[in-house]
Design a protein around this motif. Structure first.
Motif, mmCIF file in Angstrom:
data_model
loop_
_atom_site.group_PDB
_atom_site.id
_atom_site.type_symbol
_atom_site.label_atom_id
_atom_site.label_comp_id
_atom_site.label_asym_id
_atom_site.label_seq_id
_atom_site.Cartn_x
_atom_site.Cartn_y
_atom_site.Cartn_z
ATOM 1 N N GLY A 25 -16.021 11.366 -4.794
ATOM 2 C CA GLY A 25 -15.488 11.126 -6.067
ATOM 3 C C GLY A 25 -14.070 11.973 -5.900
ATOM 4 N N GLU A 26 -12.688 12.628 -4.289
ATOM 5 C CA GLU A 26 -12.451 13.634 -4.368
ATOM 6 C C GLU A 26 -10.904 12.771 -4.093
ATOM 7 N N ALA A 27 -9.954 12.726 -4.715
ATOM 8 C CA ALA A 27 -8.332 12.395 -4.380
ATOM 9 C C ALA A 27 -7.994 11.996 -2.652
ATOM 10 N N GLN A 28 -7.866 11.194 -2.231
ATOM 11 C CA GLN A 28 -7.701 10.873 -0.496
ATOM 12 C C GLN A 28 -6.772 9.952 -1.180
ATOM 13 N N VAL A 29 -6.041 10.851 -0.204
ATOM 14 C CA VAL A 29 -4.210 9.631 -0.232
ATOM 15 C C VAL A 29 -4.342 9.382 1.559
ATOM 16 N N SER A 30 -4.495 7.464 1.286
ATOM 17 C CA SER A 30 -4.116 6.624 2.922
ATOM 18 C C SER A 30 -2.902 6.269 2.803
ATOM 19 N N TRP A 31 -2.660 6.717 4.429
ATOM 20 C CA TRP A 31 -1.158 6.994 4.989
ATOM 21 C C TRP A 31 -1.701 5.600 5.878
ATOM 22 N N GLU A 32 -0.308 4.160 5.976
ATOM 23 C CA GLU A 32 -0.544 3.206 6.925
ATOM 24 C C GLU A 32 0.914 3.407 6.876
ATOM 25 N N ARG A 33 0.861 3.468 8.290
ATOM 26 C CA ARG A 33 2.349 3.507 9.062
ATOM 27 C C ARG A 33 2.080 2.273 9.943
ATOM 28 N N THR A 34 3.401 1.134 9.616
ATOM 29 C CA THR A 34 3.312 -0.028 10.629
ATOM 30 C C THR A 34 5.305 -0.358 11.096
ATOM 31 N N PHE A 35 4.727 0.037 13.334
ATOM 32 C CA PHE A 35 6.357 0.094 13.539
ATOM 33 C C PHE A 35 5.557 -1.377 14.287
ATOM 34 N N PHE A 36 6.840 -1.984 14.297
ATOM 35 C CA PHE A 36 7.461 -3.549 14.478
ATOM 36 C C PHE A 36 8.161 -3.448 15.973
ATOM 37 N N PHE A 37 7.287 -3.085 17.095
ATOM 38 C CA PHE A 37 8.102 -3.248 18.273
ATOM 39 C C PHE A 37 8.196 -4.356 18.328
ATOM 40 N N PRO A 38 9.320 -5.020 19.639
ATOM 41 C CA PRO A 38 9.188 -6.529 19.787
ATOM 42 C C PRO A 38 8.248 -7.251 20.574
ATOM 43 N N LYS A 39 6.911 -6.476 21.150
ATOM 44 C CA LYS A 39 6.429 -7.509 21.497
ATOM 45 C C LYS A 39 4.887 -7.025 21.314
ATOM 46 N N ALA A 40 4.761 -6.405 19.937
ATOM 47 C CA ALA A 40 3.333 -5.835 19.383
ATOM 48 C C ALA A 40 3.835 -4.977 17.801
ATOM 49 N N VAL A 41 3.022 -4.993 17.202
ATOM 50 C CA VAL A 41 2.697 -4.606 15.876
ATOM 51 C C VAL A 41 1.564 -3.489 15.922
ATOM 52 N N ARG A 42 2.085 -2.364 16.045
ATOM 53 C CA ARG A 42 1.638 -0.608 16.255
ATOM 54 C C ARG A 42 1.058 0.086 14.495
ATOM 55 N N LYS A 43 -0.355 0.045 14.676
ATOM 56 C CA LYS A 43 -0.391 0.984 12.529
ATOM 57 C C LYS A 43 -0.441 2.096 13.506
ATOM 58 N N PHE A 44 -0.356 3.373 13.024
ATOM 59 C CA PHE A 44 -0.439 4.821 12.741
ATOM 60 C C PHE A 44 -0.980 5.538 11.667
ATOM 61 N N ASN A 45 -2.514 5.170 10.738
ATOM 62 C CA ASN A 45 -2.905 5.333 9.377
ATOM 63 C C ASN A 45 -3.658 6.824 10.104
ATOM 64 N N ALA A 46 -3.740 6.974 8.478
ATOM 65 C CA ALA A 46 -5.183 8.183 7.913
ATOM 66 C C ALA A 46 -5.230 8.273 6.979
ATOM 67 N N LYS A 47 -6.199 9.544 6.539
ATOM 68 C CA LYS A 47 -6.324 9.323 5.371
ATOM 69 C C LYS A 47 -6.642 11.046 5.254
ATOM 70 N N MET A 48 -6.202 11.345 3.775
ATOM 71 C CA MET A 48 -5.676 12.179 3.568
ATOM 72 C C MET A 48 -6.428 13.812 2.650
ATOM 73 N N THR A 49 -7.387 14.368 2.682
ATOM 74 C CA THR A 49 -8.204 14.898 1.376
ATOM 75 C C THR A 49 -7.073 16.577 1.434
ATOM 76 N N ILE A 50 -7.735 17.621 0.594
ATOM 77 C CA ILE A 50 -7.215 18.408 0.455
ATOM 78 C C ILE A 50 -8.536 19.712 0.350
ATOM 79 N N ASP A 51 -8.540 20.123 1.015
ATOM 80 C CA ASP A 51 -8.857 21.905 0.960
ATOM 81 C C ASP A 51 -8.544 23.547 0.724
ATOM 82 N N LEU A 52 -8.600 23.412 -1.360
ATOM 83 C CA LEU A 52 -7.992 24.083 -2.071
ATOM 84 C C LEU A 52 -8.455 25.695 -1.603
#
Length: 203
Positions: free
Chosen positions: A82-109
């Protein structure tokens, strides 16, 4: 208000207006962007086995390069707790590969920080501190880091942690968002660095 505006409170209004727009992230809405990473550098061949392993988790990756196209998608949803969570999807298009750098973030007030779970299978966890610079840019730095093995969390000793530093801004002349990310270890030096610019897109 969602996680970043809640965490930063009155500091959020000191961000550049474009960064306020980027990090508002209302529930069930996605911020899409496209751009170019002018430079991406990893830590070299010594870390190659780790990069290949991490790439399978959509975390770090072995490629380096210049002027690499990339996309970003950020979406805020409620997670199973039930927490607000932000997904991060970063995709890098190299000449010979497609790579992702993903994460999920919540807060600790209580601790006034962001909890960052890295990769699609979150084996790596990091506390993140968010601050606003006098120029209205967003500065992010890492704190405690852990290795997550099922229900067990193992604290990574300081000597072996990858120190993260992120500076995100907005260039009013070029009308682009700017990003510089550095991940550094005190023993082996650079783990990953990338720097570039991007603009908001429809998808």
């Amino acid at each position: 208000m969602t996680i970043y505006s809640t965490l930063l409170a009155e500091k959020f209004q000191k961000l550049h207006p474009k960064l306020q727009h980027r990090y508002a992230l209302p529930l069930n809405q996605t911020f899409y962007a496209k751009g170019v990473m002018h430079q991406i550098e990893n830590g070299g061949k010594l870390l190659s086995p780790f990069y290949h392993f991490a790439s399978k988790l959509n975390f770090l990756f072995p490629e380096s390069g210049e002027n690499i196209p990339f996309t970003i998608a950020n979406r805020c949803l409620l997670n199973q707790d039930g927490e607000a969570q932000v997904s991060w999807e970063r995709t890098f298009f190299f000449p010979k590969a497609v790579r992702k750098f993903n994460a999920k973030m919540t807060i600790d007030l209580e601790r006034q920080l962001v909890k960052d779970s890295l990769g699609d299978v979150p084996l790596f966890y990091s506390d993140l501190q968010f601050e606003v610079t006098k120029e209205g840019f967003l500065m992010i730095t890492s704190g405690t880091q852990k290795l997550v093995l099922g229900k067990r969390e193992l604290l990574i000793p300081n000597l072996f942690q990858g120190r993260v530093s992120v500076l995100e801004g907005y260039d009013e002349v070029k009308e682009v968002y700017t990003i510089h990310v550095s991940i550094y270890n005190s023993l082996i030096g650079r783990i990953m660095m990338y720097a570039g610019e991007f603009t908001e897109s429809d998808c």
